[in-house]
Write a protein that holds these residues in place. Structure first.
Motif, mmCIF file in Angstrom:
data_model
loop_
_atom_site.group_PDB
_atom_site.id
_atom_site.type_symbol
_atom_site.label_atom_id
_atom_site.label_comp_id
_atom_site.label_asym_id
_atom_site.label_seq_id
_atom_site.Cartn_x
_atom_site.Cartn_y
_atom_site.Cartn_z
ATOM 1 N N ALA A 528 -1.567 2.126 -5.913
ATOM 2 C CA ALA A 528 -1.023 3.866 -6.182
ATOM 3 C C ALA A 528 -1.049 4.239 -3.964
ATOM 4 N N ILE A 529 -2.264 3.981 -3.475
ATOM 5 C CA ILE A 529 -2.199 4.251 -2.414
ATOM 6 C C ILE A 529 -1.139 3.696 -1.322
ATOM 7 N N VAL A 530 -1.005 2.799 -1.694
ATOM 8 C CA VAL A 530 -0.381 1.271 -0.556
ATOM 9 C C VAL A 530 1.042 2.300 -0.044
ATOM 10 N N PRO A 531 2.030 2.642 -1.276
ATOM 11 C CA PRO A 531 3.062 3.829 -0.765
ATOM 12 C C PRO A 531 3.474 5.164 0.192
ATOM 13 N N TYR A 532 1.824 5.649 -0.036
ATOM 14 C CA TYR A 532 0.956 6.803 1.062
ATOM 15 C C TYR A 532 1.169 6.050 2.068
ATOM 16 N N LEU A 533 0.320 5.340 2.167
ATOM 17 C CA LEU A 533 -0.058 4.728 3.246
ATOM 18 C C LEU A 533 1.146 3.411 4.271
ATOM 19 N N ARG A 534 2.415 3.163 3.551
ATOM 20 C CA ARG A 534 3.521 2.750 4.191
ATOM 21 C C ARG A 534 4.059 4.001 4.837
ATOM 22 N N GLU A 535 4.159 4.647 4.799
ATOM 23 C CA GLU A 535 4.536 6.394 4.686
ATOM 24 C C GLU A 535 3.844 6.502 6.361
ATOM 25 N N HIS A 536 3.230 6.539 6.000
ATOM 26 C CA HIS A 536 2.175 6.813 7.620
ATOM 27 C C HIS A 536 1.161 5.996 8.063
ATOM 28 N N PRO A 537 1.144 4.724 7.950
ATOM 29 C CA PRO A 537 0.510 3.944 8.630
ATOM 30 C C PRO A 537 -0.253 3.856 9.630
ATOM 31 N N LEU A 538 -0.218 5.109 10.709
ATOM 32 C CA LEU A 538 -0.578 4.470 11.975
ATOM 33 C C LEU A 538 -2.190 5.991 11.983
ATOM 34 N N PHE A 539 -1.496 6.962 11.933
ATOM 35 C CA PHE A 539 -1.952 8.289 11.690
ATOM 36 C C PHE A 539 -2.388 9.210 10.433
ATOM 37 N N GLY A 540 -1.810 8.833 8.842
ATOM 38 C CA GLY A 540 -1.962 9.306 7.646
ATOM 39 C C GLY A 540 -1.301 10.867 7.345
ATOM 40 N N ARG A 541 -1.206 11.013 6.251
ATOM 41 C CA ARG A 541 -0.775 11.910 5.931
ATOM 42 C C ARG A 541 -1.352 13.829 6.737
ATOM 43 N N GLY A 542 -2.147 13.797 7.310
ATOM 44 C CA GLY A 542 -3.194 14.445 7.426
ATOM 45 C C GLY A 542 -4.762 14.580 6.496
ATOM 46 N N PHE A 543 -5.550 14.914 7.471
ATOM 47 C CA PHE A 543 -7.090 15.285 6.991
ATOM 48 C C PHE A 543 -7.474 16.235 5.457
ATOM 49 N N GLY A 544 -7.816 15.516 5.145
ATOM 50 C CA GLY A 544 -7.984 16.842 4.005
ATOM 51 C C GLY A 544 -7.321 16.658 3.271
ATOM 52 N N THR A 545 -5.870 16.120 3.261
ATOM 53 C CA THR A 545 -4.548 16.732 2.367
ATOM 54 C C THR A 545 -4.403 16.150 0.947
ATOM 55 N N THR A 554 -9.485 8.708 -5.124
ATOM 56 C CA THR A 554 -10.311 7.841 -4.860
ATOM 57 C C THR A 554 -10.681 7.016 -5.339
ATOM 58 N N ASP A 555 -11.624 7.586 -5.467
ATOM 59 C CA ASP A 555 -13.439 7.211 -6.319
ATOM 60 C C ASP A 555 -13.847 5.894 -4.474
ATOM 61 N N ASN A 556 -12.815 6.310 -3.054
ATOM 62 C CA ASN A 556 -13.612 4.835 -2.118
ATOM 63 C C ASN A 556 -12.666 5.498 -0.872
ATOM 64 N N GLN A 557 -14.517 5.945 -0.438
ATOM 65 C CA GLN A 557 -13.544 6.954 0.696
ATOM 66 C C GLN A 557 -13.074 5.775 1.876
ATOM 67 N N TYR A 558 -12.688 4.644 1.998
ATOM 68 C CA TYR A 558 -12.117 3.763 2.779
ATOM 69 C C TYR A 558 -10.875 4.180 2.637
ATOM 70 N N MET A 559 -10.075 4.460 1.166
ATOM 71 C CA MET A 559 -8.821 3.786 0.150
ATOM 72 C C MET A 559 -8.404 6.082 0.892
ATOM 73 N N LEU A 560 -9.668 6.172 0.935
ATOM 74 C CA LEU A 560 -9.052 8.107 1.302
ATOM 75 C C LEU A 560 -8.893 8.278 2.635
ATOM 76 N N SER A 561 -9.639 7.417 3.213
ATOM 77 C CA SER A 561 -9.183 7.484 5.031
ATOM 78 C C SER A 561 -8.057 7.445 5.875
ATOM 79 N N LEU A 562 -7.169 5.789 4.704
ATOM 80 C CA LEU A 562 -6.311 5.540 5.012
ATOM 81 C C LEU A 562 -5.409 6.234 4.191
ATOM 82 N N ALA A 563 -5.499 6.522 3.222
ATOM 83 C CA ALA A 563 -4.122 7.347 2.798
ATOM 84 C C ALA A 563 -4.256 9.416 4.072
ATOM 85 N N GLU A 564 -5.244 9.185 4.709
ATOM 86 C CA GLU A 564 -5.281 10.939 5.026
ATOM 87 C C GLU A 564 -4.987 10.443 7.015
#
Length: 666
Positions: A528-545, A554-564
């Motif tokens: 479910a993280i993949v679609p969010y990453l595709r929307e903003h692959p380089l800089f994410g959606r915003g740290f902490g958002t 996410t229960d995974n810091q790496y997945m969370l960092s990719l999304a944010e």
């Protein structure tokens, strides 16, 4: 710089400090009276399979739902549809003009969707929430109709929490007020010390001495005039971080506003003031941790810009602001430990205090485990509130999972795992041979023994990494003795706590056989993280958002960092961990004593533990774990700086265990 010196500068530069502070206060008062009160109404919708889902594949005919499955993917499709511009346009035509949010319900592992509308008119907000709830069901029906799915296979959206009576959101108003007041006070502070720094430079150019206040003519005594250094400031931070439950925070600042974090920010102000007035300079050879923090800061700032440019919700904007505050806290810890400590003895003192306080937190965990309670739940401090809604006692099998003063048992396990290597190193340190056996080995027993009591894979993985990293470097006699103690400890646990070892081994066997429900719930969310990453692959959606309230755990810091923070954020995160590992290896290579070599191995093991276990929970979102990681990251860079200066060809002296490389703080 003492507190008296700091106050003296502010007194001399009152013409900058007072106006800026008053401007912040007046702006805060204006916002409090001018910003209208917002109201929020919420509802929840659950997705239910059709009765035809009992038919085995390929008889089941819904292409967007997994027959008999969790329907999480279907819920994600519906959420994205409701967040689309077309859906927003349709809702506006139906009267929903206020901001609304749609996401997975917090702490839900199934297809439970939370809907919320925020506005200034309470009655209108309630009506709009009812419209949004009804529209969610209609949208799901339309999606399935468009996919030409037979009606008997339709998934249904059933409201399980009807639109609630709107409640006032005073927190956002308080956050605005707190933001402008803090900005005004901080602005006045920096202007005052910038002016003081400029005045000092001018006096030096003219060949004059430093500015001396009249108060210096008298003997100075008392708390305000005691010498203050980074070790003292960090000790205060550690005490607040360890002994005030990390889920308690100041209401206006949200989850990031723990007393420890606020104290760390004050420590950063103290360091900047000391630096501007020439009282302290960054320790030589310690730039590594600060450089990698610059990379992290770049990732956070780019993610902040990305969040501002995508039309995010009000909640996400506030979350991004809190993310910037969190970044400043981490920068403060790294700067104070790496640049602010100029004496090896003071750094050793800080690490001993870190281990001792960590062992006290571990001891509290024993109380939680054997009494089946959480002592942190009984701690209530006026002015603070919990950032974790509905904190409760967690259990696994027949055992309570302790969390001590941390926010969650996983944070407790992770924090202990990164501190255990330092407890072991200090126990073997020949410099501490004068200390009794209890003082040296008590922390090892407390923290090492508390790891299996958390009944989590994270703690066991961390313990195994520490063993695999540290044991091979020991001499055979110590190595075989340690292995014997480990085997004996497992036997003692098996006898004293029947079923604990079996429960832990069952966790790993179910994980390896892919039959563990908690693991399956996590891995389902990865896709479910993949679609969010595709929307903003380089800089994410915003740290902490990417919060559970708006999206999901996410229960995974790496997945969370990719999304944010996107790929740049993931790179910065990896650089943090790899820098910590590099510090450990470099300290070991440059060390001239066995004690220092073991210290380097402890830094290596601690950073490697953080690297691995961050894949098992969103590690840096927990304030105590994150704080301890950045303290050890900066401390590793500081130790490396001491060894580099000792190893310099022009040092002209023998390396010393306790060497001062800068004037004592004043």
């Amino acid at each position: 710089m003492t507190l008296g010196d700091l106050l003296g500068v502010l007194r001399r530069r009152w013409y900058l400090m007072v106006p800026a502070t008053l401007l912040g206060l007046l702006t805060g008062v204006y916002l409090y009276t001018a910003v209208p009160v917002s109201y929020e109404s919420q509802s929840s919708v659950s997705l239910l399979d059709s009765t035809a889902a009992a038919e085995p594949a390929p008889l089941y005919g819904n292409t967007i739902a997994d027959a008999g499955g969790s329907l999480i993917v279907t819920a994600d499709v519906l959420i994205r549809s409701l967040q689309s511009s077309d859906a927003a346009k349709d809702l506006r035509s139906q009267g929903v003009t206020d901001p609304y949010t749609v996401g997975f319900a917090a702490n839900a592992s199934g297809p439970l969707i939370s809907l919320a509308v925020t506005g200034t008119d309470s009655a209108k907000v309630l009506t709009e929430t009812r419209t949004l709830t009804r529209f969610a069901g209609e949208q799901l029906h339309a999606l399935q109709a468009t996919a030409e799915i037979a009606p008997q296979f339709y998934v249904k959206a059933t409201p399980i929490v009807t639109p609630q009576t709107p409640v006032s959101l005073l927190k956002s108003r308080y956050q605005y007020v707190a933001a402008v007041v803090i900005a005004g006070t901080s602005g006045g502070f920096f202007l005052s010390f910038a002016a003081e720094s400029y005045a000092l430079v001018r006096r030096r150019r003219r060949g004059l001495g430093p500015i001396v206040a009249r108060a210096r003519r008298r003997a100075r005594r008392g708390l305000l005039h005691r010498p203050l250094d980074s070790t003292t400031v960090l000790t205060g931070y550690l005490a607040l971080a360890f002994f005030i439950p990390s889920n308690l925070h100041l209401p206006a600042l949200g989850g990031i506003g723990t007393p420890a974090n606020v104290f760390a920010l004050l420590g950063l102000l103290w360091y900047v003031a000391s630096w501007l007035t020439g009282k302290v300079a960054p320790a030589p050879g310690t730039r590594g941790p600060r450089l990698v923090m610059c990379l992290l800061a770049a990732a956070v700032l780019m993610a902040y810009i990305a969040d501002a440019s995508r039309g995010s919700s009000h909640e996400e904007v506030l979350a991004a602001d809190r993310g910037l505050i969190g970044l400043l806290v981490w920068v403060s810890l790294v700067v104070l430990t790496s640049a602010g400590i100029h004496e090896r003895s003071r750094l050793d003192t800080l690490m001993r205090r870190l281990v001792v306080m960590g062992s006290v937190v571990a001891a509290i965990g024993y109380y939680d485990f054997f009494t089946a309670t959480n002592i942190a739940d009984s701690i209530h401090i006026p002015g603070l509130q919990s950032s974790v809604a509905g904190v409760r006692t967690l259990d696994r099998g027949s055992f309570v999972r302790p969390r001590s003063t941390t926010a969650q048992s996983l944070e407790f396990a992770g924090m202990l795992a990164i501190l255990v290597p330092f407890a072991v190193q200090q126990a073997f340190d020949p410099v501490r041979e004068h200390a009794g056996v209890v003082r040296r080995w008590g922390p090892v027993i407390l923290m090492g023994g508390a790891l299996p009591l958390t009944v989590s894979r994270t703690s066991i993985i961390g313990a195994v990494i520490v063993i695999l990293v540290m044991l091979p470097r020991w001499k055979p006699q110590r190595r075989w003795g340690a292995l014997g103690v480990l085997i004996l400890s497992v036997g003692v646990l098996k006898v004293l706590i029947p079923g604990l070892i079996g429960t832990i081994t069952g966790l790993f066997s179910s994980f390896l056989s892919n039959s563990d429900s908690s693991t399956q719930a996590r891995t389902v969310k990865y896709s479910a993280i993949v679609p969010y990453l595709r929307e903003h692959p380089l800089f994410g959606r915003g740290f902490g958002t990417f919060t559970p309230d708006l999206y999901f755990f996410t229960d995974n810091q790496y997945m969370l960092s990719l999304a944010e923070m996107g790929l740049l954020g993931l790179l910065a995160l990896l650089c943090l961990f790899l820098t910590g590992i590099h510090h450990g290896g470099a300290v070991r290579r440059l060390a001239r004593s066995e004690s220092d070599r073991e210290l380097g191995q402890a830094f290596f093991a601690s950073a490697l533990v953080a690297l691995v276990i961050s894949a098992t929970f969103d590690a840096l979102m927990f304030p105590m774990f994150a704080g301890m990681f950045f303290v050890t990251l900066g401390a590793g860079g500081s130790y490396l700086g001491f060894l580099r200066r000792d190893a310099a060809p022009d040092s002209g002296k023998e390396p010393a265990r306790h060497s001062a490389t800068a004037p004592a703080p004043t």
